[in-house]
Design an enzyme around this catalytic site. Structure first.
Site, PDB file in Angstrom:
ATOM      1  N   ARG A   1      45.327  39.627  34.122  1.00  0.00           N
ATOM      2  CA  ARG A   1      45.792  40.085  32.821  1.00  0.00           C
ATOM      3  C   ARG A   1      47.296  40.255  32.856  1.00  0.00           C
ATOM      4  O   ARG A   1      47.936  40.159  33.899  1.00  0.00           O
ATOM      5  CB  ARG A   1      45.137  41.413  32.465  1.00  0.00           C
ATOM      6  CG  ARG A   1      43.634  41.410  32.554  1.00  0.00           C
ATOM      7  CD  ARG A   1      43.057  42.718  32.105  1.00  0.00           C
ATOM      8  NE  ARG A   1      43.232  42.904  30.659  1.00  0.00           N
ATOM      9  CZ  ARG A   1      42.869  43.998  30.025  1.00  0.00           C
ATOM     10  NH1 ARG A   1      42.360  45.009  30.701  1.00  0.00           N
ATOM     11  NH2 ARG A   1      43.040  44.102  28.726  1.00  0.00           N
TER      12      ARG A   1
ATOM     13  N   GLU B   1      51.427  13.862  47.093  1.00  0.00           N
ATOM     14  CA  GLU B   1      52.185  12.648  47.401  1.00  0.00           C
ATOM     15  C   GLU B   1      52.322  11.753  46.180  1.00  0.00           C
ATOM     16  O   GLU B   1      53.372  11.137  45.960  1.00  0.00           O
ATOM     17  CB  GLU B   1      51.504  11.879  48.538  1.00  0.00           C
ATOM     18  CG  GLU B   1      51.465  12.625  49.859  1.00  0.00           C
ATOM     19  CD  GLU B   1      50.196  13.429  50.056  1.00  0.00           C
ATOM     20  OE1 GLU B   1      49.748  13.542  51.204  1.00  0.00           O
ATOM     21  OE2 GLU B   1      49.651  13.948  49.050  1.00  0.00           O
TER      22      GLU B   1
ATOM     23  N   PRO C   1      36.541  52.217  50.556  1.00  0.00           N
ATOM     24  CA  PRO C   1      36.514  52.255  52.015  1.00  0.00           C
ATOM     25  C   PRO C   1      35.188  51.847  52.638  1.00  0.00           C
ATOM     26  O   PRO C   1      35.162  51.312  53.742  1.00  0.00           O
ATOM     27  CB  PRO C   1      36.847  53.720  52.333  1.00  0.00           C
ATOM     28  CG  PRO C   1      36.539  54.481  51.089  1.00  0.00           C
ATOM     29  CD  PRO C   1      36.826  53.540  49.969  1.00  0.00           C
TER      30      PRO C   1
END
Length: 439
Positions: A201, A47, A368
């Site tokens: 990067r 603001e 995983p």
């Protein structure tokens, strides 16, 4: 409001632990006369930037802002008062401020005779501010799980090769995700297989990102390696360079590498034993229900973004000691049930420690096994999958375990976006409902 949401997105990766906020000022005729966004923690709020751009044209006008104007004095003054001082007659905002110390700006504005309208494009504004809102509402960082896979769901071939499953465009996009997050987390399997760099990067440093010019604007994420037995991160590992801060999480009793910021993860009954250790944070290890980060994870297929040989100079910010380990008091005797998969670390406790360090958003780039531990803990808020138009037929899948044994336990997702990146497809989905598996 949609323009204000776009402005807010420019602050991603720069404002933590504060929210991202955008603001547009309309004059009395409805014309846009000023705009701004929160650019960095401790700096002027959205603001204030917008009011400065509008000047006297703001008097009698409307402020359109993505988050309820704050009502407290911290490092900056209350935005509600700034709007009143500028003579704003109407305020339209998207999302209520959930923090007890900052909320109340709408009430202050109404009490002063300002017309206040909440809720415009609230869903879009919540999406761009998901990390901060999650941290405020849940007390833990927002977690995005990122992976790259073939169309048949493989993250590597049967022989372990994975470079490259995803395209250069997808790998470059991962650096954008890293730049927007406070921490990047991998497990020991990914660390051993890829020796990842994990810092931002490439073009984001040389060309600037979304309104920020050059490397000086990049806030590097905290690189976190969950290395339960302390065998994956060795001297000379790329995550140990000075491009970005690094935290290595190991089990209690594991000897840390000299000079490396280390989090020891004790068993639940060993907190007192570790109380004397300096510069060490302690996270409980799950008793038969944690993530074994030392299990082989497979190679992610996306770590190729780390493989550039050119070495650029980087800057990172750790203001307020956000990434500095420190002593913490012993934990209370009673603890919630540990979360994760057998043999490893308590995911909820790990996230709590990261939150205590100032981390509000986590990019999970592990394999995983670690991904399954986060899913089992109900600690994944968003999934971003990079799907390559390739078939392998065999090899590790993107997710292992996750506490899912039958279809009725499936983790249901809402697809938010599908975008083509070169030959690949990037799919973004969020967890449906409160972030737990469907039963």
């Amino acid at each position: 409001m949609r323009r204000a949401v776009a402005l807010a997105a420019r602050g991603l990766g720069f404002t933590s632990p504060n929210p991202v906020v955008g603001c547009v000022i309309l004059d009395a005729t409805g014309a846009s006369v000023g705009e701004g966004y929160h650019q960095q923690a401790g700096g002027p709020h959205a603001e204030v930037h917008a009011l400065r751009a509008a000047g006297e044209k703001a008097r009698g006008g409307t402020a359109v802002v993505t988050l309820e104007p704050c009502n407290h004095t911290g490092r900056t003054g209350p935005c509600a008062q700034a709007l009143l001082d500028a003579g704003i007659a109407r305020v339209v905002y998207a999302v209520d401020d959930p923090t007890p110390d900052a909320t109340g700006g709408a009430a202050t504005l109404r009490a002063a005779g300002v017309d206040v309208e909440p809720g415009l494009l609230a869903e879009e504004a919540e999406t761009v501010n998901a990390a901060w809102l999650t941290s405020v509402r849940t007390g833990r960082p927002h977690v995005t799980w990122k992976y790259a896979a073939t169309l048949d769901g493989r993250i590597a071939a049967a022989d372990g090769s994975s470079r490259w499953i995803s395209s250069a465009a997808s790998r470059a996009d991962v650096h954008r995700l890293r730049a927007e997050c406070d921490a990047v987390v991998v497990g020991s399997g990914t660390q051993r297989a890829d020796d990842p760099h994990l810092a931002v990067r490439g073009a984001l440093l040389s060309d600037g990102a979304d309104g920020v010019d050059g490397a000086d604007g990049v806030v590097q994420p905290l690189r976190v390696v969950v290395d339960t037995h302390g065998t994956a991160v060795r001297p000379g590992a790329r995550v140990l360079d000075d491009a970005a801060p690094t935290l290595v999480a190991v089990a209690e009793g594991v000897e840390p590498l000299p000079g490396v910021d280390t989090v020891h993860l004790p068993y639940a009954d060993q907190h007192a034993d570790a109380a004397h250790l300096p510069y060490v944070e302690r996270v409980p290890r799950a008793a038969g229900n944690g993530a074994d980060a030392s299990a082989p994870s497979g190679r992610s297929g996306q770590q190729g973004a780390d493989d550039e040989e050119d070495r650029l100079e980087h800057r990172f910010t750790a203001s307020g000691g956000a990434y500095r380990a420190q002593r913490r008091p012993a934990a209370p005797a009673e603890r919630p049930a540990p979360t994760g998969t057998p043999g490893g670390l308590d995911i909820d406790a790990l996230l709590a420690e990261l939150h205590a360090r100032g981390v509000r958003s986590v990019l999970l780039e592990g394999g995983p096994t670690l991904a399954g531990a986060f899913v089992a803990a109900g600690a994944v808020d968003r999934v971003i999958g990079y799907l390559a138009p390739t078939l392998l037929g065999a090899g590790p899948a993107a997710l292992s375990g996750g506490g899912i044994t039958t279809l009725t336990e499936a983790l249901r997702l809402d697809v938010r976006e599908c975008v083509a990146l070169g030959p690949d497809l990037r799919i973004t989905a969020t967890v449906a409902g409160p972030g737990t598996k469907e039963h």
